[in-house]
Design an enzyme around this catalytic site. Structure first.
Site, mmCIF file in Angstrom:
data_model
loop_
_atom_site.group_PDB
_atom_site.id
_atom_site.type_symbol
_atom_site.label_atom_id
_atom_site.label_comp_id
_atom_site.label_asym_id
_atom_site.label_seq_id
_atom_site.Cartn_x
_atom_site.Cartn_y
_atom_site.Cartn_z
ATOM 1 N N HIS A 23 40.834 43.348 38.478
ATOM 2 C CA HIS A 23 41.099 42.559 37.166
ATOM 3 C C HIS A 23 40.307 41.709 36.485
ATOM 4 C CE1 HIS A 23 44.468 41.585 34.157
ATOM 5 N NE2 HIS A 23 43.635 40.419 34.351
ATOM 6 N N GLU A 24 39.941 40.725 37.283
ATOM 7 C CA GLU A 24 39.136 39.565 36.875
ATOM 8 C C GLU A 24 37.673 39.980 36.749
ATOM 9 O OE1 GLU A 24 40.479 36.670 36.308
ATOM 10 O OE2 GLU A 24 42.452 37.425 37.044
#
Length: 216
Positions: A23-24
């Protein structure tokens, strides 16, 4: 010792160690592609969990079931050609990446579940893949809430007038505390579960379509 319970916790830990960096790093990749190398230069364009996890946020994930990672640095005002639009695209990259990962993990889960023998190794692999699907779905859905500082707020505010946008950002910290209070009280549990289940059903349908394409 309850080995099944331990295996379930290990599977969940593995899922978090994969889903959160994915995600990051998606935020970092989108920002870089949109012209801002800040996150890339900070080492955030990486799937190494140590580059993304916040100790307190990770502890909250374990104890309370929700938490946070280290914010991805973005120099929207100086690096993006269209700051609000590009910030929204960068924010959307995180949840979208989780949905894509959940989709591929669901395909792998079905393959492992239906085609492998009933032995501990493959049972554990299926448990990890199941947790990967569910963790990625819940992470995407939660982050799409249109509440600062979640990704959904960055997406929604691109449609707001500039004055309203900056006015909302001024109160981001207070809204964040209110969000945590609402989560602790459990007021969002049912709505989030309904959306999570809807996304799960959508991915099941998508995987069945893939199966139809491959095996018709």
């Amino acid at each position: 010792m309850d080995w099944e319970l331990l295996a379930a916790y290990v599977a969940r830990a593995i899922a978090l160690l994969v889903a959160i960096p994915f995600h990051e790093s998606a935020h970092a990749w989108a920002s870089y592609r949109l012209g801002d190398p800040t996150a890339k230069n900070a080492g955030r364009l990486s799937l190494n969990p140590l580059r993304h996890f916040d100790p307190l946020g990770a502890l909250c994930m374990i104890v309370a079931g929700f938490g946070w990672a280290r914010p991805v640095p973005v120099a929207a005002a100086t690096r993006f050609r269209h700051p609000r639009r590009d910030m929204a695209l960068s924010a959307a990259a995180g949840p979208v990446s989780n949905i894509i990962l959940a989709f591929f993990c669901m395909i792998l889960y079905k393959l492992v579940y239906y085609l492998t023998p009933e032995i501990p190794f493959w049972n554990f692999a299926a448990a990890v893949l199941f947790q990967l699907v569910w963790t990625n779905i819940t992470l995407a859905v939660f982050n799409l809430l249109p509440v600062p500082p979640l990704d959904g707020s960055r997406i929604v505010t691109v449609f707001l007038p500039q004055k309203a946008y900056f006015g909302l950002m001024r109160y981001e910290r207070y809204i964040m505390f209110a969000l945590f209070a609402v989560l602790m009280l459990g007021w969002l549990n049912t709505p989030l579960r309904i959306v999570d289940n809807a996304v799960w059903a959508f991915l099941v349908g998508a995987t069945r379509f893939v199966e139809w394409i491959l095996f018709r």
